[in-house]
Design a protein around this motif. Structure first.
Motif, PDB file in Angstrom:
ATOM      1  N   ALA A 155     -14.240  11.059 -22.445  1.00  0.00           N
ATOM      2  CA  ALA A 155     -14.488  12.074 -23.393  1.00  0.00           C
ATOM      3  C   ALA A 155     -12.759  12.492 -23.937  1.00  0.00           C
ATOM      4  CB  ALA A 155     -15.028  13.358 -22.826  1.00  0.00           C
ATOM      5  N   ALA A 156     -11.867  12.725 -23.156  1.00  0.00           N
ATOM      6  CA  ALA A 156     -10.809  13.047 -23.377  1.00  0.00           C
ATOM      7  C   ALA A 156      -9.967  11.944 -24.202  1.00  0.00           C
ATOM      8  CB  ALA A 156      -9.547  13.075 -22.009  1.00  0.00           C
TER       9      ALA A 156
ATOM     10  N   ALA B 273      -8.634  15.551 -16.485  1.00  0.00           N
ATOM     11  CA  ALA B 273      -9.213  14.994 -17.954  1.00  0.00           C
ATOM     12  C   ALA B 273     -10.166  15.947 -18.678  1.00  0.00           C
ATOM     13  CB  ALA B 273     -10.138  13.723 -17.463  1.00  0.00           C
ATOM     14  N   VAL B 274     -10.760  16.758 -17.847  1.00  0.00           N
ATOM     15  CA  VAL B 274     -11.650  17.660 -18.685  1.00  0.00           C
ATOM     16  C   VAL B 274     -10.912  18.588 -19.426  1.00  0.00           C
ATOM     17  CG1 VAL B 274     -12.794  19.729 -18.061  1.00  0.00           C
ATOM     18  CG2 VAL B 274     -13.779  17.473 -17.188  1.00  0.00           C
TER      19      VAL B 274
ATOM     20  N   ALA C 291     -15.368  11.798 -17.715  1.00  0.00           N
ATOM     21  CA  ALA C 291     -14.287  12.739 -18.488  1.00  0.00           C
ATOM     22  C   ALA C 291     -13.322  12.036 -19.168  1.00  0.00           C
ATOM     23  CB  ALA C 291     -13.720  13.656 -17.414  1.00  0.00           C
ATOM     24  N   VAL C 292     -12.532  11.354 -18.481  1.00  0.00           N
ATOM     25  CA  VAL C 292     -11.621  10.266 -19.239  1.00  0.00           C
ATOM     26  C   VAL C 292     -12.109   9.783 -20.579  1.00  0.00           C
ATOM     27  CG1 VAL C 292     -10.065   8.281 -18.865  1.00  0.00           C
ATOM     28  CG2 VAL C 292     -10.344  10.015 -17.027  1.00  0.00           C
TER      29      VAL C 292
ATOM     30  N   GLY D 251     -11.850  12.331 -27.654  1.00  0.00           N
ATOM     31  CA  GLY D 251     -11.859  13.424 -28.487  1.00  0.00           C
ATOM     32  C   GLY D 251     -10.628  13.612 -29.022  1.00  0.00           C
TER      33      GLY D 251
ATOM     34  N   LEU E 149      -8.155  17.957 -20.816  1.00  0.00           N
ATOM     35  CA  LEU E 149      -7.484  17.428 -22.010  1.00  0.00           C
ATOM     36  C   LEU E 149      -8.593  17.253 -23.216  1.00  0.00           C
ATOM     37  CD1 LEU E 149      -5.233  14.520 -20.396  1.00  0.00           C
ATOM     38  CD2 LEU E 149      -4.571  16.494 -21.687  1.00  0.00           C
ATOM     39  N   VAL E 150      -9.959  17.541 -22.808  1.00  0.00           N
ATOM     40  CA  VAL E 150     -11.096  17.263 -23.951  1.00  0.00           C
ATOM     41  C   VAL E 150     -10.870  18.307 -25.063  1.00  0.00           C
ATOM     42  CG1 VAL E 150     -13.333  17.114 -24.098  1.00  0.00           C
ATOM     43  CG2 VAL E 150     -12.402  16.032 -22.336  1.00  0.00           C
ATOM     44  N   ARG E 151     -10.915  17.789 -26.086  1.00  0.00           N
ATOM     45  CA  ARG E 151     -11.021  18.610 -27.311  1.00  0.00           C
ATOM     46  C   ARG E 151     -11.439  17.733 -28.719  1.00  0.00           C
ATOM     47  NH1 ARG E 151      -9.184  23.368 -26.762  1.00  0.00           N
ATOM     48  NH2 ARG E 151      -8.328  22.981 -25.154  1.00  0.00           N
ATOM     49  N   THR E 152     -12.617  18.476 -29.089  1.00  0.00           N
ATOM     50  CA  THR E 152     -12.825  17.781 -30.149  1.00  0.00           C
ATOM     51  C   THR E 152     -12.268  18.431 -31.375  1.00  0.00           C
ATOM     52  OG1 THR E 152     -15.035  18.881 -30.126  1.00  0.00           O
ATOM     53  CG2 THR E 152     -15.018  16.704 -29.073  1.00  0.00           C
TER      54      THR E 152
END
Lengths: 955, 465
Positions: free
Chosen positions: A704-705, B39-40, A701-702, A708, B42-45
């Motif tokens: 991916a953040a 963390a999830v 997750a980290v 991203g 904050l994920v953005r593509t």
């Protein structure tokens, strides 16, 4: 009797004893000693008086010749009995041989039964023949006990020279043994020549000689054998075959022996006997590079045949053929070898959990690991049940099979041609893919040196096997889910056993494997043709299973696990470059944690070495991709997933639910594994393993953040890094956490009753919906029809045909409008095929072409058209909707002739000037070629190191 | 079971140790999922950027004007350039060997050519602002030399014996051009397959007699679209009063596109017949109101009913009485609920003249006019503005210069000297619609056109395959 000795002092006393106690005493004894460094000469002199001493470089045939010369014209010596210094005859051996010779006057060469010395019971040889591939065949099993099963007198091709009884006249007539064979293989050659000349060779089992096979075993090293007995033996066998085969079959033999040598080399490499593999090659080279000797030897034999007795040569040939080994024997040996290998591989599957338990039991017999618990009824196989019955009565196996069938039905779109979504059309033949991979300058766009994407190599290898790129792609897409299921089931089983002895219940394994196998499908990646998440989803459980080998108690197996994990990681990185980054970060996290928890164990290099090697081998194996990419300023490709842009992305909720944005199954089906993994933290017994899974999920997750937030700027567009792999890893970690938590819950629930059982049943009911729902959605076709894209190309067919004439015949396609901006691409060859998208996306903009197109669309002049021809453009196409002012100004330009298109509103022009033939040529990059070699050698080397250990004893 | 030899209370020690270890695990079991959730979130593509890239205007470097076939007595082509200070040579002529003609700003250069169509090509400084005309003197008739336009409307053409028109298509380029002509009549669109896909060879002229191609008695409107290549289109309209023997021709000028507001300026004075022809370019019925422009106001005449025009059809209205009754009428304003084109045809004193809907001019423009009595008619201002008018003679000498205020809702006229051949109109603060009405032997209307000075350089970038 003729005794040849060299450094045989170990055995000579017994041999001499044996000779003295022969019931039929030999008439004249000649002993030849070829330069022994020990006291063999003295022993022989003491026993037999005179000893012929020859220099140590004397070959065996030369020593026999010396002995025969010494015998001179003695008429008593009608028969010659040849012995080695390590062959001890039984007392009745010579008598039995002579009896047999008298009983069968036509026999000219007789040999005894050879038994092993020192065990004295095992059979070594009862006559020897040779197969068409040059393997020495005795017809016996390895280490066969002598129980009288081969006790009849028979005709054979040849007998070993140790204990051979041969008529002196025949020996002289055939010229003794061939001097080209210094020490090995004389017997077969002699026997073949004898049979070809009409003599008969008999085996007399009643005569027994014990042979230590010192030279063959390498116990006795002479100047002639050197260190490589295998090389000498093989060379002798090849030579024998080549000089003795009939002239008609000689060309076929030459080719067959060469191919056979290559196969044998591969076989030796597979069992990691590199020395023997090289010996094979050296023997082949040595024999093939001395054609003169072979020709001379063949001439001699032909002359000898013509001089021989008056039996017809056809009879002789037929008789020799009958005495040679049957033609199917080499293939039987090959099958046996493959069977051995497969058995070894499946043996290896006895997993790391068992070995750890065994090692722990060894260390501390009073620990839990050493206790033998009650064997579960399920594990006891039903006696006398056939495989099918066992399969059908095992519900988990049946459900797995049904799942696979349903997955194949759901993947029906992939049978046949697959185009659409992220997949460009496949090229026509595999050579196109080979050429794309191996060339260092691609005639795409305006010519670019950006390297071919790394996933092209495995796909091309599969396509070479399956005869076509289309079949390879279909196979990959169709088999992704079943392979993923199998790998996940294996991995979860080992994880279950690592956590507790009985392992996880099989229903739980089935649920976990099914849920994981469907992750790339329900995420929408399969339906959109995104190879990155699909293939890495299938590879990840195998990679994780190999990585579990790092916990093995034996260092040798840890290193083996390192090579396997490294190769799989390289393969996964080829399809999803982020995988290496993830492995690197995860490796760092694990190492830091390991150093803080068990610092003592980490001091051993074989504990932290294998993971480091596994992560470090990937950049070496993928060197021809990332090094040229960085040099060509295409480093953005190091983060992009394969496939056509724009690639689908996801946000936070999509990551947790395992769905790409706007693709995939309904999201509420996907949050269940996350919730279950959260609940899995509750049972105390399995909390630590579930925590490990959560740490893996956290790393994913980290990463991916962080990734991203990165935007990659490509010449034509902007793109986000390919994060599909992280989605798959996160979902996998959650599924494993849920399974392990379920295992803990199951263990707790078994002892309690009441509300806990009801709660567990409820959770199970909810959990079952996830894979069933996903599978149903897949089978029904919820992923859409994107992969059966049948859009018609806007480019007219005659232009495509013209562009296939050469790479310089390019088609300039201009899209957009004056008000919104125009974009251009150049289409060459057969268009953009699979593997070329990534190159074109990363290829830098050609400023000359941009300038020419800008001039063309605003103020075209004949000079602009000339420059376009010089840049390798033959046609200009404005697909629908074509901007009217651009079209009008192009109509007005000299040098452009109007060309027709099927769609009236598509405008096209042909450039009158001839295109410059070398417009898209470019320099060859020796760096890339060198790196390709490094990659090829590296892959072979790592593959050899990955092979399982087979315990093969040399026969 | 505890061994009696072990120290006292072993359980508690182990229990304490275990609790410590358990606490760490519990803490981690809470912290790690929370961190993962964080963390999830904050994920953005990022979505790929799809943006518009505006084109960049740049001065024209080459232009071509197509002059129609000469009418009787009108072979002379007059050329000038509107750009101050520009001078040079233009290439003029038809066919492969054109002549070079020196042209200067502020002066009109004349050229005697053959009877056929003529191309005037300017490049470099002379490309923007190139103006040319071809006049016939008796009766006076203006032939406008225009740049080829891909799409234009001609309203009020005829294909009968009484009223006939000839469409002339001229291709200035080397390559073949393909033109589609769509015909609209009173009942609606007219099917004319012979007028579809007309092919005009390079540098050739194609004359289409509409009376032969689509013979009809009603008023027609045609839309000329070039699907391939460029053509200069012009229509020569002829009006025959059968019986009395007078016939007249005049060039019918095009309108670029239908519009909801059309201003028609230039009424030849005298007794005669004035006919307003309206064509509906849309697919819905349009209702049009006609107002008269005078020097004082723009007003709707009494008793003039609203005109209904069926979709894609043509309507003819006689406005003779309205204009006769109004003194000082300068022109008409036609407002409609849908896009319409309009032409006012005046048959006065045996001479034909057309007033076609004008296009607003907001930058300085120049027209070349024939000698004779003339006046400049202006209207169509959106707000209060000032218009400067400069008239020059054949040698480039300034003959008159005026500034006048133009109010919205009003028309204005400026009488120009007889000798003037070059008229420059500079509007300020507002766009105007204007025309020069020339009355000598016969009458003609020369409209003011916005000069094309620049073209757009589009933004070019590589695209995804």
């Amino acid at each position: 009797m003729l005794l040849v000795s060299h450094d045989g002092a170990r055995w000579l006393p017994s041999v001499i004893e044996g000779l003295r106690s022969q019931t039929a005493a030999p008439g004249c004894v000649v002993a030849v000693d070829t330069g022994s460094k020990d006291e063999s000469a003295t022993l022989l002199a003491d026993a037999f008086g005179e000893v012929l001493v020859a220099p140590s470089s004397t070959t065996f045939p030369a020593a026999v010749r010396l002995g025969l010369d010494k015998l001179g014209d003695d008429p008593d010596c009608e028969w010659v009995w040849i012995l080695h210094d390590d062959s001890n005859p039984e007392p009745g051996a010579l008598a039995a041989l002579l009896d047999a010779a008298n009983a069968d006057p036509g026999a000219d060469v007789l040999g005894p039964k050879l038994r092993e010395w020192p065990s004295l019971q095992r059979l070594l040889e009862l006559g020897v023949t040779i197969s068409r591939t040059g393997r020495r065949e005795t017809g016996l099993e390895r280490g066969e006990y002598d129980q009288g099963q081969h006790d009849e007198v028979r005709t054979v091709l040849a007998v070993n020279t140790a204990g051979m009884l041969v008529r002196r006249a025949v020996l002289e007539e055939l010229g003794g043994f061939d001097s080209q064979l210094p020490i090995f293989g004389n017997d077969v050659d002699f026997g073949w020549r004898a049979a070809a000349a009409g003599h008969r060779t008999l085996i007399v089992p009643q005569a027994v000689v014990f042979h230590a096979e010192a030279a063959h075993r390498g116990i006795r090293r002479t100047a002639l054998t050197g260190r490589h007995t295998h090389y000498q033996e093989r060379r002798a066998a090849l030579y024998t075959l080549l000089v003795n085969s009939s002239a008609r079959s000689l060309p076929f033999q030459l080719v067959r022996l060469a191919l056979g040598t290559l196969l044998r080399m591969v076989g030796f490499l597979l069992v990691r006997s590199v020395g023997e593999a090289l010996d094979e090659l050296a023997a082949l080279v040595s024999v093939y590079s001395s054609p003169r000797e072979i020709r001379a030897a063949r001439r001699e034999r032909r002359a000898a045949r013509e001089r021989g007795p008056t039996t017809t040569s056809n009879d002789d040939r037929a008789r020799v053929k009958g005495l040679l080994a049957p033609p199917w024997l080499p293939y039987r040996h090959g099958l046996d070898f493959v069977g051995d290998l497969v058995a070894a591989v499946t043996d290896q599957a006895a997993d790391v959990a068992e070995r750890r338990r065994a090692a722990a039991a060894e260390r501390d017999p009073s620990s839990f690991a050493a206790r033998r618990p009650v064997v579960d009824d399920d594990d006891v196989p039903v006696a006398d049940a056939g495989a099918v019955a066992r399969f059908l009565t095992n519900p988990v196996a049946v459900l797995l099979a049904l799942f696979v069938v349903a997955a194949l039905v759901g993947a029906r779109q992939a049978f046949g041609s697959v185009v659409g979504g992220g997949l460009s059309p496949v090229p026509g033949s595999t050579t196109d893919w080979w050429r794309l991979y191996l060339e260092s300058w691609h005639p795409l766009g305006q010519g670019t040196g950006v390297p071919a994407p790394p996933y092209l190599l495995p796909l091309t290898l599969v396509a070479s096997l399956l005869a076509g790129p289309g079949h390879a792609l279909s196979a990959v897409l169709v088999l992704a889910v079943p392979v993923s299921l199998w790998g996940a089931f294996r991995f979860l089983r080992v994880v279950g056993r690592l956590v507790s002895f009985p392992g996880a219940p099989r229903w739980l394994l089935l649920w976990g494997a099914a849920t994981y196998a469907l992750v790339p499908v329900v995420a929408g990646a399969w339906g959109d043709g995104r190879l990155g998440p699909v293939v890495t989803g299938a590879l990840l459980p195998w990679l994780a299973h190999a990585a579990l080998g790092f916990a093995d108690p034996h260092p040798d197996r840890r290193w083996r696990a390192a090579w396997r994990a490294g190769l799989l990681l390289a393969l996964a990185t080829a399809f999803a470059p982020v995988a290496w980054l993830f492995a690197f970060v995860l490796g760092l996290v694990v190492l830091v944690a390991a150093f803080s928890i068990v610092p003592g164990a980490m001091r051993d290099r074989s504990v932290w070495g294998p993971p480091a090697v596994a992560v470090g081998i990937t950049p070496v194996l993928l060197a021809p991709w990332w090094i040229p990419a960085v040099i060509q300023h295409a480093a953005a490709g190091l983060l992009l997933d394969p496939g056509r842009l724009p690639a689908p992305g996801f946000d936070g909720l999509g990551l947790v639910a395992g769905r790409f944005a706007d693709l995939g199954a309904p999201w509420w089906l996907g949050v269940a594994p996350a919730v279950l993994a959260l609940l899995g933290l509750v049972p105390r017994a399995t909390r630590i393993p579930v925590l490990v899974c959560w740490v893996v999920a956290l790393v994913a997750a980290v990463l991916a953040a962080l990734l991203g937030a990165v935007t990659l700027t490509l010449p034509a567009t902007t793109a986000a890094p390919g994060l599909g792999f992280l989605l798959v890893v996160l979902q996998g970690a959650l599924v494993v956490g849920a399974v392990v938590g379920g295992q803990g819950l199951f263990a707790v629930v078994q002892s309690r009753a009441g509300w806990l059982r009801a709660a567990a049943a409820g959770i199970a009911a909810v959990a079952v919906v996830v894979p069933l729902g996903g599978l149903g959605w897949f089978v029904v076709g919820g992923h859409g029809e994107r992969l059966s894209d049948h859009t018609i190309d806007a480019i007219p067919a005659y232009m495509v045909q013209s562009s296939m004439l050469g790479d310089a015949h390019g088609i300039l396609v201009v899209r957009g409008s004056v008000a919104d901006g125009l974009t251009y691409t150049v289409r060459r060859g057969d268009g953009v095929t699979l593997g070329e998208d990534e190159i074109l996306d990363l290829a830098a903009e050609d400023p000359d072409l941009t300038r020419a197109v800008r001039a063309l669309t605003s103020r075209p002049t004949p000079e602009v058209v000339d420059s376009l021809a010089g840049l390798g453009i033959e046609y200009v196409v404005l697909p629908t909707p074509a901007d009217g002012s651009v079209a009008a100004s192009l109509d007005a330009t000299g040098g452009l002739t109007q060309a027709s298109a099927e769609d009236r509103s598509t405008r096209a022009w042909q450039i009158d000037r001839p295109v410059a033939v070398n417009a898209v040529d470019g320099p060859r990059s020796w760096l890339r070629i060198g790196l390709l070699l490094v990659q090829a050698l590296g892959i072979i080397w790592v593959a050899v190191l990955c092979a399982p250990t087979t315990n093969r004893r040399r026969s | 079971m505890s061994d009696p030899g072990t120290p006292s209370a072993p359980g508690r020690r182990t229990a304490r140790g275990r609790r410590f270890a358990v606490n760490l695990t519990t803490v981690l079991a809470v912290v790690v999922p929370v961190l993962t959730a964080g963390a999830v979130l904050l994920v953005r593509t990022q979505d790929p950027a799809t943006s518009r890239h505006d084109p960049v205007p740049a001065a024209l470097t080459s232009s071509v004007l197509v002059c129609p076939t000469a009418q009787e007595g009108g072979r002379t082509v007059s050329v000038t350039t509107a750009d101050k200070g520009a001078s040079g040579e233009v290439s003029i002529g038809a066919g492969d060997s054109p002549d070079r003609l020196p042209v200067r700003a502020g002066r009109v250069t004349t050229y005697d050519s053959g009877p056929g169509a003529v191309f005037v090509r300017g490049s470099g400084d002379l490309a923007p602002g190139l103006v040319a005309s071809r006049f016939a003197t008796s009766p006076v008739s203006a032939g406008e030399c225009a740049t080829p336009v891909p799409d234009q409307w001609f309203t009020g053409v005829g294909a009968g014996a009484h009223h006939h028109s000839v469409l002339e298509l001229t291709n200035p380029d080397k390559g073949r051009a393909i033109v589609d002509v769509t015909v609209f009549g009173r009942p609606g669109p007219i099917d004319a397959p012979r007028l579809r896909g007309l092919s005009v060879a390079g540098q050739e002229t194609l004359r289409v007699d509409l009376a032969a191609a689509v013979p009809r008695r009603d008023e027609l409107a045609i839309r000329v679209t070039s699907t391939r290549g460029r053509v200069g289109a012009s229509v020569l309209d002829g009006f025959d009063e059968l019986g009395s023997g007078s016939s007249a021709t005049d060039q019918l000028l095009p309108q670029p596109a239908p519009s909801t507001s059309n201003v028609l300026l230039g009424l030849a004075g005298g007794a005669g017949r004035q006919t307003l022809v309206l064509a509906n370019g849309g697919v819905d019925e349009a209702r049009a109101t006609v107002r008269v422009v005078t020097g004082d106001s723009v007003f709707a005449p009494q008793g003039f009913a609203e005109i209904r025009i069926a979709p894609e059809s043509v309507t003819r209205v006689s406005v003779t009485r309205v204009l006769r009754d109004t003194t000082g009428a300068l022109g008409l304003v036609v407002d409609a609920t849908g896009p319409v084109t309009a032409t006012l045809r005046s048959f006065v004193g045996g001479d034909l003249s057309h007033a076609v809907a004008g296009t607003p001019v907001s930058s300085p423009t120049t027209v070349v006019v024939p000698a004779g009595r003339k006046q400049l008619v202006l209207s169509g201002a959106q707000q209060l503005g000032v218009v400067s008018v400069v008239a020059k003679g054949p040698d480039g000498e300034k003959l008159a210069a005026t500034r006048l205020e133009l109010n919205p809702g009003r028309g204005a006229t400026v009488t120009l000297p007889r000798r003037a051949v070059l008229v420059t109109v500079t509007p300020e603060r507002t766009a105007v619609i204007g025309a020069v009405l020339v009355q000598g032997v016969g009458a003609t209307v020369v409209p003011l056109r916005e000069l094309v000075r620049s073209d757009l350089i589009p933004d070019i970038r590589p695209g995804t395959p």
